[in-house]
Every structure is written in structure tokens, then in C-alpha cells.
Motif scaffolding. Structure first.
Motif, PDB file in Angstrom:
ATOM      1  N   VAL A 211       0.843  -1.205   0.000  1.00 40.07           N
ATOM      2  CA  VAL A 211       0.000   0.000   0.000  1.00 40.07           C
ATOM      3  C   VAL A 211       0.874   1.248   0.000  1.00 40.07           C
ATOM      4  O   VAL A 211       0.596   2.219  -0.724  1.00 40.07           O
ATOM      5  CB  VAL A 211      -0.941  -0.006   1.216  1.00 40.07           C
ATOM      6  CG1 VAL A 211      -1.642   1.347   1.355  1.00 40.07           C
ATOM      7  CG2 VAL A 211      -1.974  -1.115   1.083  1.00 40.07           C
ATOM      8  N   TYR A 212       1.936   1.246   0.793  1.00 39.98           N
ATOM      9  CA  TYR A 212       2.816   2.409   0.838  1.00 39.98           C
ATOM     10  C   TYR A 212       3.502   2.627  -0.502  1.00 39.98           C
ATOM     11  O   TYR A 212       3.682   3.773  -0.937  1.00 39.98           O
ATOM     12  CB  TYR A 212       3.846   2.267   1.960  1.00 39.98           C
ATOM     13  CG  TYR A 212       3.386   2.864   3.263  1.00 39.98           C
ATOM     14  CD1 TYR A 212       2.211   2.408   3.873  1.00 39.98           C
ATOM     15  CD2 TYR A 212       4.075   3.884   3.893  1.00 39.98           C
ATOM     16  CE1 TYR A 212       1.765   2.954   5.052  1.00 39.98           C
ATOM     17  CE2 TYR A 212       3.638   4.438   5.075  1.00 39.98           C
ATOM     18  CZ  TYR A 212       2.480   3.974   5.655  1.00 39.98           C
ATOM     19  OH  TYR A 212       2.037   4.528   6.819  1.00 39.98           O
ATOM     20  N   ARG A 213       3.882   1.546  -1.161  1.00 40.13           N
ATOM     21  CA  ARG A 213       4.520   1.678  -2.472  1.00 40.13           C
ATOM     22  C   ARG A 213       3.541   2.312  -3.472  1.00 40.13           C
ATOM     23  O   ARG A 213       3.914   3.199  -4.234  1.00 40.13           O
ATOM     24  CB  ARG A 213       4.992   0.313  -2.967  1.00 40.13           C
ATOM     25  CG  ARG A 213       5.795   0.383  -4.274  1.00 40.13           C
ATOM     26  CD  ARG A 213       6.298  -0.982  -4.695  1.00 40.13           C
ATOM     27  NE  ARG A 213       7.224  -1.533  -3.691  1.00 40.13           N
ATOM     28  CZ  ARG A 213       6.943  -2.585  -2.933  1.00 40.13           C
ATOM     29  NH1 ARG A 213       5.776  -3.202  -3.039  1.00 40.13           N
ATOM     30  NH2 ARG A 213       7.834  -3.024  -2.070  1.00 40.13           N
ATOM     31  N   PHE A 214       2.298   1.860  -3.447  1.00 41.20           N
ATOM     32  CA  PHE A 214       1.263   2.432  -4.316  1.00 41.20           C
ATOM     33  C   PHE A 214       1.067   3.918  -4.023  1.00 41.20           C
ATOM     34  O   PHE A 214       1.041   4.755  -4.944  1.00 41.20           O
ATOM     35  CB  PHE A 214      -0.044   1.662  -4.109  1.00 41.20           C
ATOM     36  CG  PHE A 214      -1.269   2.353  -4.627  1.00 41.20           C
ATOM     37  CD1 PHE A 214      -1.518   2.446  -5.989  1.00 41.20           C
ATOM     38  CD2 PHE A 214      -2.190   2.911  -3.744  1.00 41.20           C
ATOM     39  CE1 PHE A 214      -2.658   3.087  -6.463  1.00 41.20           C
ATOM     40  CE2 PHE A 214      -3.332   3.543  -4.213  1.00 41.20           C
ATOM     41  CZ  PHE A 214      -3.563   3.637  -5.566  1.00 41.20           C
TER      42      PHE A 214
ATOM     43  N   ALA B 156      -3.977  10.704  -2.660  1.00 41.05           N
ATOM     44  CA  ALA B 156      -3.207   9.466  -2.589  1.00 41.05           C
ATOM     45  C   ALA B 156      -3.297   8.843  -1.198  1.00 41.05           C
ATOM     46  O   ALA B 156      -3.405   7.620  -1.061  1.00 41.05           O
ATOM     47  CB  ALA B 156      -1.752   9.737  -2.961  1.00 41.05           C
ATOM     48  N   THR B 157      -3.272   9.663  -0.162  1.00 42.84           N
ATOM     49  CA  THR B 157      -3.286   9.153   1.209  1.00 42.84           C
ATOM     50  C   THR B 157      -4.612   8.491   1.553  1.00 42.84           C
ATOM     51  O   THR B 157      -4.634   7.390   2.120  1.00 42.84           O
ATOM     52  CB  THR B 157      -2.972  10.285   2.201  1.00 42.84           C
ATOM     53  OG1 THR B 157      -1.664  10.800   1.922  1.00 42.84           O
ATOM     54  CG2 THR B 157      -3.021   9.798   3.637  1.00 42.84           C
ATOM     55  N   VAL B 158      -5.742   9.131   1.233  1.00 41.28           N
ATOM     56  CA  VAL B 158      -7.028   8.500   1.559  1.00 41.28           C
ATOM     57  C   VAL B 158      -7.267   7.271   0.686  1.00 41.28           C
ATOM     58  O   VAL B 158      -7.878   6.289   1.133  1.00 41.28           O
ATOM     59  CB  VAL B 158      -8.212   9.489   1.454  1.00 41.28           C
ATOM     60  CG1 VAL B 158      -8.130  10.538   2.550  1.00 41.28           C
ATOM     61  CG2 VAL B 158      -8.315  10.129   0.082  1.00 41.28           C
ATOM     62  N   SER B 159      -6.757   7.283  -0.548  1.00 43.74           N
ATOM     63  CA  SER B 159      -6.884   6.102  -1.409  1.00 43.74           C
ATOM     64  C   SER B 159      -6.063   4.951  -0.840  1.00 43.74           C
ATOM     65  O   SER B 159      -6.526   3.801  -0.800  1.00 43.74           O
ATOM     66  CB  SER B 159      -6.422   6.428  -2.832  1.00 43.74           C
ATOM     67  OG  SER B 159      -7.205   7.462  -3.395  1.00 43.74           O
ATOM     68  N   GLY B 160      -4.846   5.249  -0.397  1.00 38.33           N
ATOM     69  CA  GLY B 160      -4.025   4.234   0.236  1.00 38.33           C
ATOM     70  C   GLY B 160      -4.645   3.713   1.520  1.00 38.33           C
ATOM     71  O   GLY B 160      -4.595   2.507   1.806  1.00 38.33           O
TER      72      GLY B 160
ATOM     73  N   GLY C 286      10.968  12.861  -1.086  1.00 39.43           N
ATOM     74  CA  GLY C 286       9.705  12.513  -1.723  1.00 39.43           C
ATOM     75  C   GLY C 286       8.623  12.136  -0.736  1.00 39.43           C
ATOM     76  O   GLY C 286       8.651  12.511   0.443  1.00 39.43           O
ATOM     77  N   ALA C 287       7.663  11.367  -1.229  1.00 38.77           N
ATOM     78  CA  ALA C 287       6.477  11.030  -0.445  1.00 38.77           C
ATOM     79  C   ALA C 287       6.811  10.096   0.703  1.00 38.77           C
ATOM     80  O   ALA C 287       7.660   9.213   0.580  1.00 38.77           O
ATOM     81  CB  ALA C 287       5.429  10.386  -1.352  1.00 38.77           C
ATOM     82  N   THR C 288       6.121  10.288   1.828  1.00 38.75           N
ATOM     83  CA  THR C 288       6.288   9.426   3.003  1.00 38.75           C
ATOM     84  C   THR C 288       5.130   8.458   3.191  1.00 38.75           C
ATOM     85  O   THR C 288       5.304   7.416   3.820  1.00 38.75           O
ATOM     86  CB  THR C 288       6.409  10.271   4.281  1.00 38.75           C
ATOM     87  OG1 THR C 288       5.155  10.946   4.515  1.00 38.75           O
ATOM     88  CG2 THR C 288       7.526  11.301   4.164  1.00 38.75           C
ATOM     89  N   ALA C 289       3.929   8.819   2.705  1.00 41.95           N
ATOM     90  CA  ALA C 289       2.685   8.063   2.940  1.00 41.95           C
ATOM     91  C   ALA C 289       2.268   8.086   4.406  1.00 41.95           C
ATOM     92  O   ALA C 289       1.400   7.314   4.819  1.00 41.95           O
ATOM     93  CB  ALA C 289       2.778   6.627   2.420  1.00 41.95           C
ATOM     94  N   MET C 290       2.848   8.986   5.185  1.00 33.67           N
ATOM     95  CA  MET C 290       2.456   9.095   6.587  1.00 33.67           C
ATOM     96  C   MET C 290       0.994   9.553   6.677  1.00 33.67           C
ATOM     97  O   MET C 290       0.602  10.521   6.024  1.00 33.67           O
ATOM     98  CB  MET C 290       3.356  10.085   7.323  1.00 33.67           C
ATOM     99  CG  MET C 290       3.110  10.102   8.823  1.00 33.67           C
ATOM    100  SD  MET C 290       4.381  10.988   9.737  1.00 33.67           S
ATOM    101  CE  MET C 290       4.078  12.675   9.274  1.00 33.67           C
ATOM    102  N   GLY C 291       0.228   8.862   7.464  1.00 36.91           N
ATOM    103  CA  GLY C 291      -1.201   9.124   7.598  1.00 36.91           C
ATOM    104  C   GLY C 291      -2.050   7.984   7.075  1.00 36.91           C
ATOM    105  O   GLY C 291      -3.206   7.832   7.492  1.00 36.91           O
ATOM    106  N   VAL C 292      -1.489   7.161   6.191  1.00 40.39           N
ATOM    107  CA  VAL C 292      -2.254   6.044   5.628  1.00 40.39           C
ATOM    108  C   VAL C 292      -2.710   5.097   6.736  1.00 40.39           C
ATOM    109  O   VAL C 292      -3.891   4.713   6.800  1.00 40.39           O
ATOM    110  CB  VAL C 292      -1.414   5.295   4.571  1.00 40.39           C
ATOM    111  CG1 VAL C 292      -2.021   3.935   4.257  1.00 40.39           C
ATOM    112  CG2 VAL C 292      -1.302   6.117   3.303  1.00 40.39           C
ATOM    113  N   ARG C 293      -1.804   4.702   7.603  1.00 39.36           N
ATOM    114  CA  ARG C 293      -2.151   3.743   8.650  1.00 39.36           C
ATOM    115  C   ARG C 293      -3.144   4.345   9.644  1.00 39.36           C
ATOM    116  O   ARG C 293      -4.088   3.664  10.087  1.00 39.36           O
ATOM    117  CB  ARG C 293      -0.895   3.277   9.395  1.00 39.36           C
ATOM    118  CG  ARG C 293       0.018   2.388   8.576  1.00 39.36           C
ATOM    119  CD  ARG C 293       1.228   1.930   9.380  1.00 39.36           C
ATOM    120  NE  ARG C 293       0.851   1.066  10.487  1.00 39.36           N
ATOM    121  CZ  ARG C 293       1.697   0.629  11.417  1.00 39.36           C
ATOM    122  NH1 ARG C 293       2.983   1.001  11.372  1.00 39.36           N
ATOM    123  NH2 ARG C 293       1.294  -0.161  12.381  1.00 39.36           N
ATOM    124  N   THR C 294      -2.960   5.613   9.993  1.00 38.42           N
ATOM    125  CA  THR C 294      -3.867   6.258  10.935  1.00 38.42           C
ATOM    126  C   THR C 294      -5.278   6.323  10.389  1.00 38.42           C
ATOM    127  O   THR C 294      -6.255   5.996  11.089  1.00 38.42           O
ATOM    128  CB  THR C 294      -3.369   7.677  11.268  1.00 38.42           C
ATOM    129  OG1 THR C 294      -2.112   7.588  11.925  1.00 38.42           O
ATOM    130  CG2 THR C 294      -4.356   8.425  12.154  1.00 38.42           C
TER     131      THR C 294
END
Length: 428
Positions: free
Chosen positions: A105-108, A222-226, A413-421
């Protein structure tokens, strides 16, 4: 992978010539990460060690020995990567499937944010997300895309106005994840993402250095989709609607101008005093759409304000809500998922902090960054459009979504921080 470097955890330095602050020691063709007694600091040290291994050219590692729980292995993974790397980690068998799930998911998510605007434009963003989620749950996902002049006809004037000057037409993705088997099941949650695939600032144009990283301005989408992708993989059984508000904020003869007034679907009028405060203009449409869907819980996410970054830095995301119970839940989920989240002030009177003599409100204050309290005032603007008087609504201002250059903790670049929360908050 027999060529992987073995990585151990240790509380004692294996080499007496190292300083006490050393993160990694190499001994017997293995790396030893030095940890202590404070677990939060241990996770930071492990992530930093992962960054050091990546920058030293290591491409494959295998965690060995005692002490490697899920969160420690995930922290190592967050550091042991870069935008271009194809690094490989051999997880411990007990948590390998779970960690691979999160990693995928983070890679996406990170790829969506890191790709250039030439590849990720509004319709392309919506199509990629729709394809990803449909492939993940083909029996439970349906969607529609409203784009170009259709947005104006449907009354989604924020997205239409911001995006009309671009050669790439603006779009709203409306995606329905319904695992209940009941077409009339209530929508438990709505996710709304700011999908500004490139932000020039419009006529309030950004300086060149400020524009360089603006491919990341769709980080909220991207974050809410992830987050939805992760929640589905983790067995989410609730109906969720996803609204992505996608546009390029560009300049030509059709571009919206300072002094223009936008009339929204709910009749609210907004004077444009800053075309670089465009994220809140598109999110207003998403919030109204979530209200029409009858969602009980509403979460929006956006790389919305520099003011949030000034307040919490790039290490945290900022949270706003007028619903204390909902905010407490989100903060608890962030702590559970080991993501840094800080609640900033939002009162109902923040909705009045951008007055206009010509409309119900302005979209900002006519000064750099929106002036003092800019992040709270932006959230106050959104509160005007939040259904149910803001009950059940959470606004994530993603200050930590993107690093302009590499740090000791994160690659560029992107961290994807927030996806898990957000995924955990959905599950609650």
C-alpha cells in the motif's frame, strides 16, 4: 535471498571503539543496530539506521535474532528505501504477510505522489485509484467519474473553477466500496482527498522553488486512497465512499482570477482573494458530496497549508475537528499505528476569519500564507461545508506527507504518513 545483509538488534556496542551515539556497528559480516530502553526512541533509531543502510548502498537485508516485533521491522522498512530503490527486506515469518500488505500500500501511495504531473494529471489520478481499488475488491467496488463541463452541470463549481484553465480537464472520482451485499446499506464513512496534481499557484503564482515539489499537492487524494486500500486488505466490512477532487491549478485566459466569486451547490458564495488557496475550494465540493451520501464519519486529507508545516514541522501531520470524540479516536489510532499526529485549534468562529464584503466568505485572507492562524482558518473555511455541523468530521492537514530532500529519517519525496492512521480510524 542468501546475499542479504543480516541485521540484528543489540543493547551493547559490539565494538569498543564506537561512540555511545552510534546507530549501527558492523561485525561478523552483519549489521547491529543499537537500541535502548525507550521504545519510541528505539523506533526512531531503527528508522535512521535503515536510512544509513540505504545510503551506504545496501540493497537487501534480513532481520535476524531477537527483538524484532512488527513495529520495529516496519520502522526499519520506512528508512530502508528511496524513491528509486528496489530494496528488499526479509521479514520474520510471524508478521511477513502483514508487513508486506502495508508495504504494498505504501509503495502504491508513494508512487502516486512521486510521479511527475505529466504522468499523474486529474483523470489519470482518478483512473489509477479506481483501477487499483477495483482490482483489490472487484465484487464490492463501483465508481463514476465526473469531469470537465460535466462538473459545472452537476454543480461541483470548486473543482471546475480551479481546474478549468488546464489542458487536463478536472475530475471528481466517486467510488463506492460496499462489502455488505445490500445496495441500500448506509454509508458509514466518506473519504475526501485533495487531488491537485500540479499547483502553479494560479495568478497568485508561486516562485520557482515553491513550485518544484508541487506534483505532491495530490498527496491527500493518494493518502485517503491508500488508507482505503489498506483497510480493505485488513478486512473492512463497512460501506465507504471515496471522493477525489482532482484538478491542475494552472494559468491561461480561462483561469479563475482574484476577485472572482464562486457560487457553490449549497448556495454559499466565496470570493477568491488568493488563487493559491485552491485546495479548500475543491475540498468544499467533496464535503458537500459526502453530505449528500449521508456518511456518518467524514475524513478529508490534504496537503493544504504551509501554516500547518510551520506549526508542526514535516515530522507530524496536523488534525482539526470540532468533534472531540472523533478527534480523540483519530489521535488514539495515530498512537496505535506509531504515526505522529497533533491536534491544532479549530473553533466554530474560525469559519468567520476570512470575511468578504462581496460574498459569504473569502477563501483566505489577502496576505502571504493567509496570515496568522492560517491552518485553522483554512479548516474553518471547510467547516462551512462539513455536513452535520462538523459532527463526525476530521480534517488532516498533511504537513508530513512529502520531504523536499532526504533527512536522517526519510528519503526525498512522499512518506505516505497518515495512511495507517486513517485506515485504523475507518476500522474503528
Amino acid at each position: 535471498m542468501s546475499s542479504a545483509l543480516s541485521v540484528y538488534l543489540t543493547k551493547t556496542l559490539p565494538n569498543n571503539y564506537l561512540s555511545e551515539s552510534a546507530l549501527i556497528a558492523f561485525k561478523d559480516e552483519a549489521a547491529h543496530i543499537v537500541i535502548g530502553d525507550n521504545e519510541e526512541e528505539n523506533l526512531r533509531r531503527i528508522q535512521k539506521a535503515g536510512r544509513q543502510l540505504d545510503t551506504q548502498g545496501v540493497t537487501a537485508i534480513s532481520v535476524k535474532g531477537q527483538g524484532w516485533d512488527k513495529e520495529r521491522q516496519w520502522s526499519l522498512s520506512l528508512g530502508f528505501t528511496s524513491t528509486l530503490s528496489r530494496n528488499h527486506i526479509q521479514w520474520t515469518a510471524e508478521v511477513a504477510d502483514e508487513l508486506q500488505q502495508i508495504s504494498d500500500v505504501y509503495r502504491f501511495t508513494r508512487e502516486l505522489i512521486n510521479l511527475p504531473a505529466e504522468d499523474i494529471y486529474p483523470v489519470a489520478l482518478a483512473e489509477r485509484v479506481a483501477s487499483h481499488l477495483t482490482e483489490l475488491a472487484p465484487d464490492h467496488v463501483s465508481y463514476e467519474m465526473i469531469k470537465g463541463e460535466e462538473l459545472k452541470q452537476a454543480g461541483w463549481m470548486g473543482i471546475y473553477t480551479v481546474g478549468r484553465a488546464s489542458q487536463h480537464e478536472p475530475a471528481m472520482l466517486v467510488l463506492d466500496y460496499n462489502p455488505t451485499g445490500d445496495a441500500n446499506a448506509p454509508v458509514e464513512s466518506a473519504l475526501i482527498g485533495k487531488g491537485i496534481t500540479y499547483d502553479s499557484g494560479g495568478y497568485s503564482i508561486k516562485p520557482s522553488e515553491g513550485m518544484l515539489s508541487m506534483k505532491c499537492d495530490m498527496g491527500g487524494a493518494a493518502t485517503v486512497s491508500g488508507a482505503l486500500s489498506l483497510a480493505i486488505r485488513q478486512g473492512l466490512k463497512k460501506r465507504v465512499k471515496l471522493f477525489l477532487c482532482c484538478a491542475e491549478n494552472m494559468i491561461d485566459g480561462r483561469a479563475y482570477k482574484l476577485g472572482d466569486i464562486i457560487t457553490y451547490k449549497n448556495g454559499l458564495t466565496v470570493e477568491v482573494v488568493n488563487t493559491d488557496a485552491e485546495g479548500r475550494l475543491v475540498l468544499a465540493d467533496g464535503l458537500q458530496a459526502a453530505g449528500e451520501a449521508g456518511a456518518k464519519q467524514i475524513i478529508d486529507a490534504a496537503t493544504l497549508t504551509g501554516a500547518a508545516q510551520m506549526a508542526v514541522g514535516n515530522e507530524y501531520n496536523a488534525l482539526f475537528s470540532v468533534d472531540d470524540e472523533a478527534a480523540t479516536t483519530a489521535l488514539a489510532c495515530a498512537q496505535q499505528e506509531h504515526e505522529l499526529l497533533w491536534r491544532l485549534p479549530l473553533n466554530r468562529w474560525h469559519a468567520e476569519n476570512c470575511p468578504s464584503p462581496y460574498a459569504d466568505t473569502a477563501n483566505s485572507r489577502p496576505q502571504k500564507g493567509g496570515g496568522a492562524g492560517g491552518a485553522s482558518n483554512a479548516a474553518g473555511f471547510l467547516l462551512r461545508f462539513a455536513p452535520n455541523d462538523g459532527q463526525g468530521w476530521l480534517h488532516f492537514d498533511l504537513a508530513g506527507a512529502f520531504q523536499k530532500s532526504a533527512t536522517s529519517m526519510w528519503p526525498a519525496g512522499a512518506t505516505a504518513m497518515g495512511v495507517r492512521t486513517i485506515a485504523a480510524t475507518l476500522a474503528r
